[in-house]
Design an enzyme around this catalytic site. Structure first.
Site, mmCIF file in Angstrom:
data_model
loop_
_atom_site.group_PDB
_atom_site.id
_atom_site.type_symbol
_atom_site.label_atom_id
_atom_site.label_comp_id
_atom_site.label_asym_id
_atom_site.label_seq_id
_atom_site.Cartn_x
_atom_site.Cartn_y
_atom_site.Cartn_z
ATOM 1 N N LYS A 6 -8.972 9.359 0.195
ATOM 2 C CA LYS A 6 -8.316 9.793 -1.053
ATOM 3 C C LYS A 6 -8.333 8.672 -2.082
ATOM 4 C CE LYS A 6 -4.413 7.264 -0.894
ATOM 5 N NZ LYS A 6 -4.417 6.061 -1.640
ATOM 6 N N ASP A 137 0.815 9.468 3.145
ATOM 7 C CA ASP A 137 -0.428 10.059 2.637
ATOM 8 C C ASP A 137 -1.036 11.087 3.588
ATOM 9 O OD1 ASP A 137 -0.310 8.368 0.433
ATOM 10 O OD2 ASP A 137 -1.550 6.827 1.382
HETATM 11 O O1 C5P Z 1 4.262 5.826 4.686
HETATM 12 P P1 C5P Z 1 3.299 4.722 5.007
HETATM 13 O O2 C5P Z 1 3.447 4.220 6.419
HETATM 14 O O3 C5P Z 1 1.894 5.036 4.650
HETATM 15 O O4 C5P Z 1 3.694 3.511 4.053
HETATM 16 C C1 C5P Z 1 3.279 2.200 4.289
HETATM 17 C C2 C5P Z 1 4.171 1.238 3.528
HETATM 18 O O5 C5P Z 1 3.917 1.352 2.129
HETATM 19 C C3 C5P Z 1 5.650 1.470 3.671
HETATM 20 O O6 C5P Z 1 6.153 0.787 4.803
HETATM 21 C C4 C5P Z 1 6.208 0.898 2.383
HETATM 22 O O7 C5P Z 1 6.317 -0.510 2.454
HETATM 23 C C5 C5P Z 1 5.124 1.198 1.392
HETATM 24 N N1 C5P Z 1 5.371 2.458 0.644
HETATM 25 C C6 C5P Z 1 6.391 2.487 -0.296
HETATM 26 N N2 C5P Z 1 6.631 3.646 -0.984
HETATM 27 C C7 C5P Z 1 5.853 4.742 -0.775
HETATM 28 C C8 C5P Z 1 4.807 4.722 0.168
HETATM 29 C C9 C5P Z 1 4.597 3.557 0.867
HETATM 30 O O8 C5P Z 1 7.086 1.496 -0.500
HETATM 31 N N3 C5P Z 1 6.096 5.841 -1.472
#
Ligand code: C5P
Length: 346
Positions: A6, A137
């Site tokens: 993406k 995502d």
């Molecule tokens: O949800 P995911 O594990 O992909 O997110 C990875 C990291 O990216 C999270 O631990 C956070 O630090 C950051 N993040 C964030 N806000 C979001 C998505 C991700 O701060 N909306």
């Protein structure tokens, strides 16, 4: 299963929430760079990863695809709940930790594949719910196409857009960025009052890629962005909730690549560039070479460039690769479909 990478055509980031995440408004766009994922019955859960960057992908329970398997098992009811172990095989083409959500894509593929394998019977909306538990995502990788993401990015609304195909060139960097570190850097830059708007670099901007302050960025960008050094005398700015960029949505509705190129924006770009300064040169080179817009992809370090046609994308890819401003390049088209079953489970 084939599952796409993406891009974020807009990534507007709000202030940090109590849970450490940030509220987003983002326009996701799936492109034709796919990982291949298969799921087979096994004595216990396991994963094998091959291909691009495979040595940097965990092969234990930290693997996002295995976390998706566990989340799916928890979500299933009835006889399917006694589902046996599964071995996931991932052939990676999406670079790892590159801002292209490759790990999330693999997790989405694992969800669809195991739902089939176990006859789980979960509907698409139910799978989207499980996906949201696994990562921000993952839900979009199930859906594909072009969609607006809100919340952490997991609350999705498909974008009603004409069947325009956009031609992109991706410039892969020699290195990786950690998503949490990029978000934390953005918070720090904002606390220091750094401003800019994270817009796509304008065409014909200075060859060194110096950021240009633009008037009135997208409503949601909150006026943050591309200056990496503190502005003397600036105080921390109040960070407003992110808002969808009307100019980008109107550009997508019209299918006009030039307008889309101008409307690209990413609030994470200044943070990514401050952690990976070479990206500034990459972005500037793409624009010099005729891209309609240039942006860091997600949390980086991949840079994306929009081209006016497939031929232009080929020219741009060749020139960018000759300019020595990235590790390698790829031409992709979008929107691409979400996690799709290529050969059904036996
Ligand atoms: O949800 P995911 O594990 O992909 O997110 C990875 C990291 O990216 C999270 O631990 C956070 O630090 C950051 N993040 C964030 N806000 C979001 C998505 C991700 O701060 N909306």
């Amino acid at each position: 299963m084939r599952v796409p990478a993406k891009l974020n055509l807009q990534l507007a980031v709000g202030p940090p929430r109590a849970d450490g995440y940030h509220d987003l408004v983002t326009v996701f766009h799936a492109v034709s760079l796919f990982d291949e994922v298969t799921a087979e019955p096994a004595g216990r859960d396991g994963v094998t990863v091959t291909g691009e960057g495979a040595d940097r992908v965990p092969d234990d329970q930290d693997n996002l695809a295995l976390r998706a398997v566990a989340a799916l098992r928890d979500a299933m009811t009835g006889p399917a709940q006694a589902a046996t172990g599964v071995h996931i095989t991932i052939a990676k083409r999406i670079p790892v930790a590159a801002g292209l959500a490759g790990g999330s894509a693999d997790a989405a593929a694992a969800l669809v594949a195991c739902n089939e394998l176990w006859d789980g019977g979960l509907s698409q909306p139910q799978l989207l719910e499980v996906a949201a538990l696994v990562g921000s995502d993952v839900a979009f990788a199930l859906l594909g196409g072009t969609a607006v993401g809100r919340g952490r990015g997991e609350r999705l609304t498909p974008a009603l857009a004409p069947a325009t195909q956009y031609h992109w060139v991706l410039a892969f960097a020699d290195g990786q960025l950690s998503t949490p570190e990029v978000y934390a850097t953005l918070d720090r830059l904002r606390a220091r009052g750094v401003r800019g708007d994270g817009r796509s670099l304008p065409r014909g901007s200075q060859g060194d890629g110096s950021p240009r302050e633009e008037q009135g960025g997208p409503q949601g960008a909150g006026g943050y962005g591309r200056r990496e050094s503190p502005v003397p005398g600036k105080r921390p700015r109040e960070i407003t909730q992110p808002v969808l960029d009307a100019a980008l949505m109107s550009a997508l509705r019209s299918g006009d690549a030039r307008m889309v190129g101008r409307a690209l924006s990413n609030d994470l770009q200044p943070a990514a560039v401050s952690l990976f300064p070479a990206l500034r040169k990459t972005l500037a080179a793409g624009l010099e070479l005729g891209a309609l817009g240039a942006l860091v992809s997600g949390s980086g370090p991949t840079c994306l460039f929009l081209a006016a046609s497939a031929d232009r994308a080929l020219d741009l890819a060749v020139s960018l690769s000759g300019a020595g401003v990235c590790r390698s390049v790829a031409r992709v088209a979008g929107p691409a479909p979400g996690a799709a079953i290529v050969s059904p489970a036996k």
